[in-house]
Design a protein around this motif. Structure first.
Motif, PDB file in Angstrom:
ATOM      1  N   ARG A 206      -2.788  56.189  62.451  1.00 15.71           N
ATOM      2  CA  ARG A 206      -2.619  56.948  61.203  1.00 15.71           C
ATOM      3  C   ARG A 206      -1.961  56.092  60.122  1.00 15.71           C
ATOM      4  NH1 ARG A 206       1.202  58.797  64.782  1.00 15.71           N
ATOM      5  NH2 ARG A 206       3.386  58.606  64.141  1.00 15.71           N
ATOM      6  N   ASP A 207      -1.047  55.183  60.510  1.00 14.07           N
ATOM      7  CA  ASP A 207      -0.422  54.292  59.530  1.00 14.07           C
ATOM      8  C   ASP A 207      -1.443  53.293  58.986  1.00 14.07           C
ATOM      9  OD1 ASP A 207       1.923  55.608  59.984  1.00 14.07           O
ATOM     10  OD2 ASP A 207       2.922  53.956  61.034  1.00 14.07           O
ATOM     11  N   ALA A 208      -2.269  52.744  59.881  1.00 13.14           N
ATOM     12  CA  ALA A 208      -3.290  51.790  59.448  1.00 13.14           C
ATOM     13  C   ALA A 208      -4.281  52.444  58.493  1.00 13.14           C
ATOM     14  CB  ALA A 208      -4.017  51.207  60.657  1.00 13.14           C
ATOM     15  N   ALA A 209      -4.677  53.674  58.818  1.00 13.17           N
ATOM     16  CA  ALA A 209      -5.632  54.382  57.963  1.00 13.17           C
ATOM     17  C   ALA A 209      -5.012  54.700  56.601  1.00 13.17           C
ATOM     18  CB  ALA A 209      -6.087  55.667  58.652  1.00 13.17           C
ATOM     19  N   ALA A 210      -3.761  55.149  56.618  1.00 13.78           N
ATOM     20  CA  ALA A 210      -3.082  55.449  55.357  1.00 13.78           C
ATOM     21  C   ALA A 210      -2.928  54.194  54.508  1.00 13.78           C
ATOM     22  CB  ALA A 210      -1.718  56.070  55.630  1.00 13.78           C
ATOM     23  N   ASN A 211      -2.614  53.081  55.159  1.00 12.26           N
ATOM     24  CA  ASN A 211      -2.438  51.833  54.428  1.00 12.26           C
ATOM     25  C   ASN A 211      -3.738  51.352  53.791  1.00 12.26           C
ATOM     26  OD1 ASN A 211       0.338  50.654  54.574  1.00 12.26           O
ATOM     27  ND2 ASN A 211      -0.855  48.763  54.499  1.00 12.26           N
ATOM     28  N   ALA A 212      -4.846  51.537  54.510  1.00 12.62           N
ATOM     29  CA  ALA A 212      -6.140  51.126  53.957  1.00 12.62           C
ATOM     30  C   ALA A 212      -6.443  51.886  52.670  1.00 12.62           C
ATOM     31  CB  ALA A 212      -7.245  51.356  54.982  1.00 12.62           C
ATOM     32  N   PHE A 230       2.339  53.395  41.438  1.00  9.45           N
ATOM     33  CA  PHE A 230       3.387  53.840  42.368  1.00  9.45           C
ATOM     34  C   PHE A 230       2.772  54.277  43.693  1.00  9.45           C
ATOM     35  CE2 PHE A 230       6.174  57.014  44.292  1.00  9.45           C
ATOM     36  CZ  PHE A 230       7.346  56.279  44.383  1.00  9.45           C
ATOM     37  N   ALA A 231       1.748  55.096  43.636  1.00  6.36           N
ATOM     38  CA  ALA A 231       1.078  55.519  44.874  1.00  6.36           C
ATOM     39  C   ALA A 231       0.383  54.337  45.542  1.00  6.36           C
ATOM     40  CB  ALA A 231       0.068  56.624  44.574  1.00  6.36           C
ATOM     41  N   GLY A 232      -0.196  53.469  44.752  1.00  3.19           N
ATOM     42  CA  GLY A 232      -0.953  52.357  45.303  1.00  3.19           C
ATOM     43  C   GLY A 232      -0.116  51.282  45.954  1.00  3.19           C
ATOM     44  N   THR A 233       1.193  51.244  45.681  1.00  6.18           N
ATOM     45  CA  THR A 233       2.048  50.215  46.276  1.00  6.18           C
ATOM     46  C   THR A 233       2.769  50.691  47.525  1.00  6.18           C
ATOM     47  OG1 THR A 233       3.754  50.850  44.660  1.00  6.18           O
ATOM     48  CG2 THR A 233       2.438  48.886  44.165  1.00  6.18           C
ATOM     49  N   ALA A 234       2.531  51.910  47.976  1.00  5.63           N
ATOM     50  CA  ALA A 234       3.158  52.402  49.208  1.00  5.63           C
ATOM     51  C   ALA A 234       2.627  51.631  50.411  1.00  5.63           C
ATOM     52  CB  ALA A 234       2.890  53.894  49.374  1.00  5.63           C
ATOM     53  N   ASP A 235       3.542  51.255  51.317  1.00 11.59           N
ATOM     54  CA  ASP A 235       3.168  50.416  52.467  1.00 11.59           C
ATOM     55  C   ASP A 235       3.737  50.984  53.762  1.00 11.59           C
ATOM     56  OD1 ASP A 235       2.651  47.916  54.100  1.00 11.59           O
ATOM     57  OD2 ASP A 235       4.848  47.952  54.077  1.00 11.59           O
ATOM     58  N   LEU A 236       2.942  50.877  54.841  1.00 14.04           N
ATOM     59  CA  LEU A 236       3.395  51.297  56.165  1.00 14.04           C
ATOM     60  C   LEU A 236       3.249  50.199  57.220  1.00 14.04           C
ATOM     61  CD1 LEU A 236       1.781  54.863  56.192  1.00 14.04           C
ATOM     62  CD2 LEU A 236       4.224  54.341  56.023  1.00 14.04           C
ATOM     63  N   LEU A 237       2.792  49.013  56.826  1.00 18.65           N
ATOM     64  CA  LEU A 237       2.491  47.983  57.822  1.00 18.65           C
ATOM     65  C   LEU A 237       3.568  46.924  58.001  1.00 18.65           C
ATOM     66  CD1 LEU A 237      -1.314  47.119  57.488  1.00 18.65           C
ATOM     67  CD2 LEU A 237      -0.175  48.717  59.042  1.00 18.65           C
ATOM     68  N   HIS A 238       4.335  46.607  56.968  1.00 18.11           N
ATOM     69  CA  HIS A 238       5.245  45.470  57.147  1.00 18.11           C
ATOM     70  C   HIS A 238       6.637  45.645  56.568  1.00 18.11           C
ATOM     71  CE1 HIS A 238       4.812  43.683  52.992  1.00 18.11           C
ATOM     72  NE2 HIS A 238       3.756  44.466  53.005  1.00 18.11           N
ATOM     73  N   GLN A 239       6.798  46.305  55.436  1.00 16.89           N
ATOM     74  CA  GLN A 239       8.106  46.315  54.778  1.00 16.89           C
ATOM     75  C   GLN A 239       9.183  46.993  55.617  1.00 16.89           C
ATOM     76  OE1 GLN A 239       6.774  46.121  50.092  1.00 16.89           O
ATOM     77  NE2 GLN A 239       7.176  48.101  50.975  1.00 16.89           N
ATOM     78  N   GLN A 240       8.857  48.110  56.235  1.00 18.51           N
ATOM     79  CA  GLN A 240       9.858  48.841  56.999  1.00 18.51           C
ATOM     80  C   GLN A 240      10.352  48.054  58.210  1.00 18.51           C
ATOM     81  OE1 GLN A 240       8.161  52.369  58.948  1.00 18.51           O
ATOM     82  NE2 GLN A 240       6.128  51.485  58.683  1.00 18.51           N
TER      83      GLN A 240
END
Length: 330
Positions: A206-212, A230-240
């Protein structure tokens, strides 16, 4: 090619080139290892063919720490490019480097050095031996390990890179004129190798799909509709996953995004980059960064972190190569 097809004499003594290379931000929010942005801060390199030896005149960022020998990254990049055309013996060289890109801060300093070295080496060659643009991209990407920093330094703009059978492919797109990058560069470093080592081998589907989806939106926002940044810069793959290694940057990132500003970690960090939607939003971002700097939340390892804040441009040209001396065959 045969092992010793060419010797140093193919580059005339006195021939000289100057290259100007932009900084870059890799990953660009959700664009992990595939999106890169060229930034208007530059390293400049001048290389002159001399009779013999290897001389250096280095100034600016990191100039006191880098080796003054064939181990210098620029020289290693030049040798890699020359070996690709059959030149295996290092000619006599004098190198002048003016570095303005901070080292180990997530602004592509190593990628810029590689691009500078490969493009300078290529420009010094006789025209009939020069590498194609694609060959230059492949060499730079192989040296760096991934294309998302070298491609924007080569091509300018926002660059989409992807793997192909023949290596990598990179496609530049023009960034909307209203977009204003604002960088907050802290006075501490995070080695790229350490930051990359913190990324898990797998993430939830779900994170990979959201990131795509966010990465696709980011390309649209950066090129056509900055209000969606703002919406387009949200990330779930690396920053956290890297936040613990750069706590002040993670704190600043949270503050800026809490104010609705499209902030990201630049590359592997620790620089924070805001892709402001307008000059007014860029000024607001700078104010918020300076306010954060004065707060206790900006302390790190027992000291107060300071931040260099600067509004940059998006570089649209990529590396610029100039011939500054033709030389004569010796």
């Amino acid at each position: 090619m045969p092992e010793a097809l060419h010797g140093p004499e193919i580059i005339p003594v006195g021939r000289s080139v100057r290259v100007t290379v932009p900084a870059s931000s890799g990953n660009v929010g959700p664009g992990y290892d595939c999106l890169g942005l060229a930034l208007g801060r530059y390293d400049r390199l001048t290389v002159t063919r001399v009779e013999s030896g290897l001389g250096f005149d280095l100034s600016g960022e990191g100039s006191e720490e880098v080796p003054r020998s064939a181990d210098h990254l620029v020289i290693r990049a030049m040798r890699t490019a020359w070996r690709a055309v059959g030149l295996h013996e290092l000619p006599g060289l004098h190198v002048v480097a003016e570095n303005r890109i901070p080292h180990s801060r997530g602004m592509g300093s190593s990628a810029s050095a590689i691009v500078a070295g490969v493009t300078a080496a290529n420009a010094l060659l006789p025209r009939e031996l020069q590498l194609t643009e694609n060959a230059v991209l492949q060499i730079c990407s192989q040296m760096e390990g991934h294309p998302d920093n070298v491609a924007p330094s080569l091509l300018g703009g926002l660059v989409i890179s992807y793997a192909a059978e023949e290596g990598c492919r990179s496609v530049p797109v023009s960034v909307h004129r209203d977009v204003r990058p604002v960088v907050a560069v802290p006075d501490y470093e995070v080695p790229t190798r350490l930051a990359r080592g913190l990324i898990p081998e797998s993430v939830p589907h779900r994170d990979a799909a959201a990131n795509a989806g966010r990465a696709a939106l980011l390309v649209h926002a950066a090129t056509a509709e900055p209000g969606e940044l703002f919406a387009g810069t949200a990330d779930l793959l690396h920053q956290q996953y890297r936040a613990g290694a750069m706590a002040p940057s993670a704190g600043l990132l949270a503050r800026l995004r809490g104010r609705g500003l499209p902030a990201i970690i630049s590359g592997a960090g620790p620089t924070v980059l805001v892709l402001a939607e307008s000059p007014e939003r860029a000024a607001l971002a700078a104010e918020e960064i300076r306010a954060f700097e004065g707060e206790a939340a900006s302390s790190f390892e027992g000291r107060t972190v300071t931040w260099a804040v600067e509004e940059l441009t998006v570089d649209s040209e990529g590396v610029i190569v100039e011939s500054v001396g033709s030389g004569e065959l010796s």
